[in-house]
Design a protein around this motif. Structure first.
Motif, mmCIF file in Angstrom:
data_model
loop_
_atom_site.group_PDB
_atom_site.id
_atom_site.type_symbol
_atom_site.label_atom_id
_atom_site.label_comp_id
_atom_site.label_asym_id
_atom_site.label_seq_id
_atom_site.Cartn_x
_atom_site.Cartn_y
_atom_site.Cartn_z
ATOM 1 N N TYR A 82 -3.975 -1.113 12.779
ATOM 2 C CA TYR A 82 -2.623 -0.630 12.337
ATOM 3 C C TYR A 82 -2.031 -0.135 13.237
ATOM 4 N N GLU A 93 2.010 3.605 10.046
ATOM 5 C CA GLU A 93 0.609 3.223 9.427
ATOM 6 C C GLU A 93 -0.506 3.615 10.377
ATOM 7 N N ALA A 134 -0.900 7.214 9.813
ATOM 8 C CA ALA A 134 -1.255 7.719 8.595
ATOM 9 C C ALA A 134 -2.905 7.455 8.399
ATOM 10 N N GLU A 135 -3.254 6.257 8.866
ATOM 11 C CA GLU A 135 -4.757 6.080 8.727
ATOM 12 C C GLU A 135 -5.766 6.899 9.542
#
Length: 254
Positions: free
Chosen positions: A220, A224, A227-228
């Motif tokens: 990622y 992203e 966020a992960e």
């Protein structure tokens, strides 16, 4: 006619200019040029740097070459540079017998992903020089660019960056995430690792500017990745933060 190559590196133009406008760095990068003495404007002659009152950008130099039998040949000459113009740096070498000249220049262009460097080198050889030398060094300009300069730019240039470790702890992931919101007001790299995840982030005075997360065999990037990372179950992680004192470093992730 000069030989040219282009290369783009994820580093800002200001820092690259600092490195490429240092004649001692350039002579070392070229590998075939040694700077022996510096020209003193006051004394009108060449002296060791420790004895120079007012230095000019001219150097008593040695050009070191090797023939096909492995014999090392040394030619004394004058190395001049840098001549620094906006987005342009150039150097010039001429042997005392006036049979060899080397012209070297760098053109720099700022890009969103770093700096594009156009490298130009011209090797001029006068008639009457040794035949075996002509045969062996007909593409000496290409050798300097591809054999010395580009390898330095692609690998060693970033090693000039001095990284200082400012944080190193093993802690819970949720504690590490809190520290992500409290990054120091500097430029640097942050790494969070465990058996299941590998996160690397780059930040400056304004906060995070790029990140990458490897988790569950997936990759990622940027928003992203962050966020992960916040979705990962709490676990013990190793968190290390380095300060990288280069304000215009550029890092991007596809």
């Amino acid at each position: 006619m000069q030989y040219t190559e282009e290369v783009t590196v994820p580093i800002g133009k200001t820092y690259i200019t600092t490195v490429l406008s240092n004649p001692y760095y350039i002579s070392g990068i070229l590998g075939h040029v040694t700077l022996l003495k510096v020209y003193d404007k006051v004394k009108n002659n060449y002296f060791p740097p420790s004895e120079v009152k007012e230095a000019d950008n001219k150097f008593l130099s040695a050009l070191v070459l090797q023939d096909e039998k492995g014999k090392v040949i040394v030619y004394q000459g004058e190395f001049i540079g840098p001549n620094v113009l906006p987005n342009y740096i150039e150097y010039y070498l001429k042997t005392d017998d006036e049979k060899i000249e080397i012209k070297l220049n760098f053109q720099l262009k700022e890009r969103t992903d770093g700096t594009k460097i156009n490298i130009g080198c011209e090797f001029i050889q006068r008639k009457g020089f040794f035949d075996f030398f002509s045969k062996n060094y007909g593409k000496f300009d290409e050798h300097l660019v591809k054999g010395h300069i580009i390898p330095f730019i692609n690998s060693s240039l970033t090693k000039f960056i001095v990284m200082r470790k400012i944080y190193d702890e093993t802690l819970e992931l949720n504690e590490a995430l809190i520290k992500l919101r409290e990054l120091p007001k500097t430029t640097g790299v942050i790494m969070i690792k465990s058996d299941s995840l590998d996160f690397t982030g780059y930040f400056n005075y304004n906060g995070m500017i790029g990140s990458e997360l490897k988790y569950n065999n997936k990759l990622y990037n940027n928003a992203e990745a962050l966020a992960e990372l916040f979705k990962v179950r709490n676990e013990k992680v190793k968190m290390v933060i380095y300060e990288v004192p280069i304000h215009d470093i550029r890092l991007t992730f596809s």
